[in-house]
Design a protein around this motif. Sequence first.
Motif, PDB file in Angstrom:
ATOM      1  N   VAL A 136       7.296  -0.336 -19.547  1.00 40.67           N
ATOM      2  CA  VAL A 136       7.439   0.675 -20.591  1.00 40.67           C
ATOM      3  C   VAL A 136       6.118   0.825 -21.333  1.00 40.67           C
ATOM      4  O   VAL A 136       5.488  -0.176 -21.722  1.00 40.67           O
ATOM      5  N   ALA A 137       5.680   2.070 -21.535  1.00 39.56           N
ATOM      6  CA  ALA A 137       4.438   2.364 -22.253  1.00 39.56           C
ATOM      7  C   ALA A 137       4.670   2.303 -23.758  1.00 39.56           C
ATOM      8  O   ALA A 137       5.807   2.378 -24.233  1.00 39.56           O
ATOM      9  N   PRO A 138       3.597   2.176 -24.543  1.00 34.36           N
ATOM     10  CA  PRO A 138       3.748   2.147 -26.003  1.00 34.36           C
ATOM     11  C   PRO A 138       4.450   3.387 -26.560  1.00 34.36           C
ATOM     12  O   PRO A 138       5.127   3.301 -27.593  1.00 34.36           O
ATOM     13  N   ASP A 139       4.321   4.533 -25.878  1.00 31.78           N
ATOM     14  CA  ASP A 139       4.986   5.744 -26.364  1.00 31.78           C
ATOM     15  C   ASP A 139       6.416   5.865 -25.855  1.00 31.78           C
ATOM     16  O   ASP A 139       7.092   6.862 -26.109  1.00 31.78           O
ATOM     17  N   GLY A 140       6.879   4.848 -25.105  1.00 34.35           N
ATOM     18  CA  GLY A 140       8.255   4.829 -24.635  1.00 34.35           C
ATOM     19  C   GLY A 140       8.477   5.347 -23.237  1.00 34.35           C
ATOM     20  O   GLY A 140       9.595   5.260 -22.719  1.00 34.35           O
ATOM     21  N   GLU A 141       7.448   5.897 -22.586  1.00 38.68           N
ATOM     22  CA  GLU A 141       7.648   6.366 -21.219  1.00 38.68           C
ATOM     23  C   GLU A 141       7.981   5.194 -20.310  1.00 38.68           C
ATOM     24  O   GLU A 141       7.381   4.122 -20.401  1.00 38.68           O
TER      25      GLU A 141
END
Length: 437
Positions: free
Chosen positions: A210-215
């Motif tokens: 999971v990326a910091p932006d939620g992707e």
Amino acid sequence: MNVSGRPGMNRSALCTKVAALLWTIFAASTVHADMVGHGGPIRALAISPDDDSLLSGSFDTAVIRWSLRTDTAEHVLRYHADGVNAVAFLKDGRMITAGADARIAVWTAGRPEPDRVLEGHVAPIAALAVSSDGTLLASASWDQTVRLWSLSDGTSRVLEGHTQNVNGVAFLPDGRLVSVGYDLALRIWRLPDGQPDIVTLPAPLNAVAVAPDGEIVTGAVDGRLRMLTTDGKVSGEVAASPTPVVALAMSADGALIAAAGIGGTVAIIERKSRNLLRTLVGPGLPVWAVAFLADRETLMTGGADGRIRRWNARTGNPIGSSLVGTPADPLAAYAGDHGADVFRACVACHTLSDKEVQRAGPTLAGLYGRKIASVPGYRFSDALKTMDIVWTPETVARLFEIGPNAYTPGTKMPEQRIGSAEDRRALTEFLARATSR
């Protein structure tokens, strides 16, 4: 008498200053090299919050805490009775390990035994994830469940619904949990009610990040990465490998994704643009684990050859690696030998000579005439120690005719059979030649 030529400095003080100066020079000029210490394939890597330490888990049942400043092993953790598939650091520096023995151990650095053991799964644990606030641990298991553990008191709850092995878990920034498995399903669990939103993807899933932006990023057996929004809509796709993707890592800023393939390559992908930046090519053996350092560009990899390597993910260059490209073939001396070709599947775990560094399995040197589970210094399962088997061409052939699980119940050896009687005979004849030297 003052021998230093300087007032107030005696010999002891001078030696101390010289030693300190030499250490400073050494530390400043340290050249990173491969980290070698495990006796089998490396299955998991994690970086400490302060970026000073690396944790590695291996098929050899051990976990090693490494100094990233000196590339040396600082602490070997031995508890698990089977391969270690997942490792993690907590913010306070404690460590978590989990493996094929279905157990989770929580450790404090420097202590020889775990502080706590978490039990509940009934099949190998494949992955771990820690919540952003450090209060919850999620574990994915081949018992088709996800478990949520309280890190304060060890209590757990079970999240059910997957119909095959669960291979990956990751927390979203908003506290929800993502899990993926062989059943093609990506589940986004709403906590605390434990109800999932389910997304079905085209291929079985091995990993999730999971990326910091939620992707959400998934890695699948078809070699492709699929990106999804926080509400589960597919937003992108990248062909990362011609072979199954088995591990994922994301840089701290979310800019880069590392996707490790079972064929031995690691794809570096720019997440926002969905572009394949480059492909790292190692020794040609499966890469099972990847982890980025805090600088967002240095990537650590671990795989079937038991070595941990550093790479500059943006340039693709190895950092200090002493083994790049194809390594020396341990069976080169037996070229054209059909039995050696059959044995090639065993090379990752067994040596033919006791002069080589131990791998995941015991050495086969002096195999014939030896009682099962009798190699000194190797940690055999209790089940094998009680068996009355002596290795001969006949017993080895029987092992591969019906499979290790049936012939030696309780073994840590991966299940494999050789259906052809001719191939079994070629193998046993090869072992007679190669292990008696």
